[in-house]
Design an enzyme around this catalytic site. Structure first.
Site, short mmCIF file in Angstrom:
data_model
loop_
_atom_site.label_atom_id
_atom_site.label_comp_id
_atom_site.label_asym_id
_atom_site.label_seq_id
_atom_site.Cartn_x
_atom_site.Cartn_y
_atom_site.Cartn_z
CB CYS A 1 31.52 7.26 42.89
SG CYS A 1 31.06 6.43 41.39
NE ARG B 1 31.21 6.17 49.49
CZ ARG B 1 30.24 6.85 50.06
NH1 ARG B 1 30.26 7.07 51.34
NH2 ARG B 1 29.24 7.31 49.35
CD1 TRP C 1 31.11 -0.19 42.36
CD2 TRP C 1 29.21 0.69 41.57
NE1 TRP C 1 30.16 -1.18 42.35
CE2 TRP C 1 28.99 -0.68 41.88
CE3 TRP C 1 28.14 1.43 41.06
CZ2 TRP C 1 27.75 -1.31 41.69
CZ3 TRP C 1 26.92 0.81 40.88
CH2 TRP C 1 26.74 -0.54 41.18
CG ASN D 1 30.59 10.39 44.12
OD1 ASN D 1 31.52 10.09 43.38
ND2 ASN D 1 30.69 10.38 45.44
N GLY D 2 27.15 10.05 41.24
CA GLY D 2 25.74 10.18 40.84
C GLY D 2 25.58 9.88 39.36
CD GLU E 1 21.42 -10.15 56.26
OE1 GLU E 1 20.74 -9.76 55.31
OE2 GLU E 1 22.55 -9.68 56.52
CE LYS F 1 25.59 -9.94 54.63
NZ LYS F 1 24.62 -8.99 55.12
CD GLU G 1 26.65 -8.39 50.68
OE1 GLU G 1 26.19 -8.95 51.69
OE2 GLU G 1 26.57 -7.17 50.49
CG HIS H 1 4.25 -25.07 47.42
ND1 HIS H 1 3.08 -25.70 47.09
CD2 HIS H 1 4.22 -24.86 48.75
CE1 HIS H 1 2.34 -25.84 48.18
NE2 HIS H 1 3.01 -25.34 49.21
CE LYS I 1 28.78 -0.78 54.75
NZ LYS I 1 28.20 -2.08 55.13
#
Ligand code: AGP
Length: 611
Positions: A2, A27, A77, A102-103, A485, A489, A492, A508, A606
C-alpha cells in the site's frame, strides 16, 4: 505494498496526489483512491476510488473534475477483503472523516463490534474502516481533529501509517505512524505526507521522517509533531536524496530491464570510496565497525526473499574466507522460534527497502534475545532498518522500482563480500589475498557488462520457455543460492513454476519430475564442484531432460540435449554475482515474451510492510 500520499496546500492538490500515487505504483497494488476537501468552506468531502491501475482513478477524476486544496490518496494491496471499490481507501465515516491506512489493525474485529453497537455502519470488509469511524466517534467529544485522531490511535493494536482529514477542518491533515513508514514533506506554505519519499520528490526534498508512535498535525504553514507519549517534539527536517527523475525508465521498455542493465554502474557505485590501494576501507561500515568486527565470533544473517538468497551466498563466503560460523535465516521464521545465542554474534540484516516488516521484527527480536551488535545491508538510507541498526553499509543501487529485485541483489552481494573481507582480515586473510580480492572487485562492473552482452543470445533462448509450465534450477556450493535466485526470478515475473535444488539432491526426489517437458537450468562454473555437477547433469540427460547450462569455456559440459551458454571470464569469489545476471536476463525475456506485467507482477508488492 500500500502507498499513501497526502497534501495540504493553497493550490489544487489532486495532480500532486495522482503523481505521488504513480510514483508508488511500483510497490504493488490492486486499487486506488483519493479524498479531497475544497477551499470553499465546511461542506464537501469528495472521494473517488477505482479498482486496478492509477490510470483508472485518473480517468474518473477527470470525468468528475475533482479538485481540492487538502487531500489524501492511497494505493491498496489487499489484506482484509478482496480488491474492490468498496474496499479501496480512503474510508469515510459519515461523510466527515476520511482515512488512508497502510499496515494491519490487529484488533479490528473487536473495534468493529464496539462501533456497530454504537450505531456505525460498515461498507467494507477492511480493517481500516474502523479507524475512520473511531476518529468520528472521538471527534464528537474532543471537537478537535488531532485530539480525536490521537484518542482513536490509542485504541489501535497493530501496525499503521495513517492520513486523516475532516470535512469540518478543511486546512488540516493528520498523519501518524507505528510499524509502517511515513514521511512529512515540508514545502513553502504547504505540507505533504508520503509512505515513501519518492512520492514527494516532485514537490519537495525537505522531509521529516516520523518516528514510531509519532502523530503529526499539519497545516499549510506549520506542523506540530507529538511523540508516542503525546509530548510535543521537534523532528529534524532532512534533505532527501530522492530526485524527481529517479523514477524515470529512460530508453528502456520497463524498469526491470533498466535495472538489470544498470548493474555495472550500481556495483561501481557500491564500491566507490570503499576500496583503497589493495585493501578495503572498513570505515565505510561506521566508526565503531573496527572494534565490533574485532570482537565478532559468529554471524547471524536475517532477511527475506532475494535478500535471503544474498545472505545464503554470504554464508559460504564468511565460513570459507573468514572461518567464522555463519547462520542465515528467513526473517519470518527467525522471529517465531527459540534461539541459542552465541556470544559475540554480529546480526546482519539484508534488505533492499529497509521496511520489510518481518526483517524489522526479527531485528527487534535479536535485541530482546541479547545479541550484541547489528549491521544493516540496505539500499534506502532513510529506512527504518538503517535507523534501527548500529552499523550500516548502503548498497547504493539507486531506487529499485521493478518488484523483482535485480540490481539490489548484486549490490547486496558486493557489500557482503566487503563485509566478508573485513571479517576475514581478523582471521588469517593475508594482505596479498586481500589485494587479489580487491582487484577482483574492481573488475566486477566491467565483467557484469560483458555478461550483459549475452542478452541477445538469452533473449532468443527465452522463446523456448514460453510454453513451459515448470523449470528446474540447479547449482552447487556457493552457486546453489544463485540457482534459488534464478528460480525465484522466473516464477516471480513470468509465472512459470520454478524450483531450485542443490544438484546433489536431484537423485533424492526431484529427478522424478524430469522429462522432455522440464527445462533444467544449471549454473556450472569451473570450480571444485564442477565434476560433481557434471555427474548430476548426466542423471538429467539420462531421463531425457532438456538442459541449459551456464558455464565458461573449456568445462566440457556440451553434450546431447544440452544448450550451453558460454559465460565470459569470472573471478573466483565474484563468480556468484556474475552468474546471477544471465538468470535475471532469462527470467526477464521469458516474461517479456509471455507478456506479463514485468515491473508489477500480479499479487506481489515491492516493499512488504505487513507481516
Ligand atoms: C525479490 O525479487 C522480491 N521481490 C522479494 O523476494 C524481496 O527480495 C523480499 O520481499 C525482501 O525485500 P527487501 O529486500 O526489501 O527486504
Amino acid at each position: 505494498m500500500c502507498g499513501i500520499v497526502g497534501a495540504v496546500a493553497q493550490r489544487n492538490v489532486v495532480p500532486i496526489l495522482v503523481e505521488g500515487l504513480k510514483r508508488l505504483e511500483y510497490r504493488g497494488y490492486d486499487s486506488a483512491g483519493l479524498a479531497v476537501l475544497g477551499d470553499g468552506g465546511a461542506e464537501r468531502l469528495d472521494r473517488v476510488r477505482a479498482v486496478g491501475k492509477v490510470k483508472a482513478l485518473e480517468d474518473s477524476i477527470q470525468q468528475l473534475k475533482t479538485e481540492g486544496q487538502t487531500g489524501i490518496a492511497h494505493t491498496r494491496w489487499a489484506t482484509h477483503g478482496v480488491p474492490s471499490e468498496d474496499n479501496a481507501h480512503p474510508h469515510v465515516s459519515h461523510g466527515v472523516i476520511a482515512v488512508v491506512h497502510n499496515g494491519i489493525i490487529e484488533n479490528h474485529e473487536k473495534l468493529r463490534t464496539k462501533l456497530q453497537e454504537l450505531g456505525y455502519e460498515f461498507t467494507s470488509q477492511t480493517d481500516t474502516e474502523v479507524v475512520a469511524h473511531l476518529v468520528h466517534h472521538h471527534l464528537k467529544k474532543q471537537k478537535d481533529l488531532c485530539k480525536a485522531a490521537m484518542a482513536a490511535i490509542g485504541e489501535l493494536e497493530g501496525a499503521y501509517a495513517l492520513g486523516i482529514i475532516s470535512r469540518d477542518e478543511p486546512h488540516r491533515l493528520i498523519a501518524a505512524r507505528k510499524g509502517s513508514p511515513l514521511v512529512v514533506g515540508v514545502g513553502i506554505e504547504e505540507r505533504f505526507i508520503g509512505s515513501d519519499v519518492l512520492a514527494l520528490a516532485p514537490v519537495t526534498r525537505n522531509v521529516i521522517y516520523l518516528e514510531e508512535g509519532d502523530v503529526a498535525d499539519l497545516r499549510r504553514t506549520e506542523h506540530t509533531i507529538y511523540d508516542a507519549s503525546g509530548k510535543k517534539v521537534e523532528r529534524p527536517v532532512r534533505v532527501s536524496e530522492a530526485t524527481a527523475d529517479a523514477v524515470d525508465r529512460g530508453q528502456y521498455r520497463n524498469f526491470t530491464e533498466k535495472e538489470i542493465f544498470e548493474q555495472p554502474k550500481a556495483v561501481a557505485d557500491t564500491l566507490e570510496g570503499r576500496l583503497g590501494k589493495g585493501r578495503i576501507l572498513e570505515e565505510a561500515f561506521g566508526v565503531t565497525a573496527g572494534q565490533i568486527f574485532d570482537n565478532t565470533k559468529a554471524v547471524q544473517i536475517i532477511a527475506c526473499g532475494t535478500s535471503f538468497h544474498a545472505g545464503s551466498v554470504a554464508r559460504y563466503w564468511i565460513e570459507s574466507l573468514a572461518g567464522l560460523p555463519c547462520n542465515v535465516e528467513i526473517a519470518s521464521e527467525y522471529r517465531y522460534r527459540k534461539h541459542v545465542v552465541l556470544p559475540g554474534t554480529l546480526v546482519v540484516t539484508i534488505s533492499q527497502s529497509g521496511e520489510t516488516a518481518d526483517t524489522l521484527a526479527a531485528l527487534q527480536q535479536t535485541r530482546k534475545l541479547g545479541y550484541g551488535h547489528s549491521l544493516a545491508i540496505c539500499n534506502v538510507p532513510e529506512s527504518s532498518l538503517v535507523r534501527e541498526s548500529e552499523l550500516t553499509l548502503l548498497t547504493r543501487a539507486g531506487p529499485e522500482i521493478g518488484v523483482a529485485s535485480t540490481k539490489a541483489f548484486v549490490t547486496q552481494l558486493t557489500a557482503l563480500l566487503l563485509l566478508t573481507i573485513a571479517l576475514a582480515r581478523r582471521h588469517g586473510l593475508t594482505a596479498e589475498k586481500e589485494k587479489q580480492l580487491v582487484e577482483e572487485l574492481e573488475q566486477l562492473p566491467g565483467r557484469i557488462q560483458k555478461v550483459l552482452e549475452l542478452s541477445e543470445e538469452i533473449r532468443a533462448l527465452s522463446e523456448r520457455f514460453v510454453d513451459k509450465h515448470h523449470a528446474l534450477f540447479l547449482g552447487r556450493g556457493v552457486h546453489y543460492p544463485i540457482a534459488m535466485e534464478g528460480a525465484l526470478k522466473l516464477k516471480e515475473i513470468s509465472y512459470i513454476h520454478a524450483e531450485s535444488y542443490a544438484a546433489g539432491e536431484l537423485k533424492h526426489g526431484p529427478l522424478a519430475l524430469v522429462d522432455a517437458n522440464m527445462p533444467v537450468i544449471a549454473v556450472a562454473p569451473n570450480d571444485e564442484l564442477l565434476e560433481k555437477l557434471k555427474s548430476n547433469l548426466q542423471e538429467v540427460r539420462a531421463r531425457g531432460g532438456e538442459l541449459y547450462v551456464f558455464s565458461v569455456k573449456g568445462t566440457g559440459v556440451r553434450a546431447s540435449n544440452t544448450t550451453k551458454i558460454r559465460m565470459p571470464e569470472v573471478g573466483e569469489w565474484t563468480s556468484p554475482i556474475l552468474y546471477t545476471v544471465p538468470l535475471q536476463l532469462l527470467a526477464y525475456y521469458v516474461a517479456l515474451a509471455k507478456g506479463t506485467d514485468v515491473d508489477q507482477p500480479r499479487n506481489l508488492a515491492k516493499s512488504v510492510t505487513v507481516e
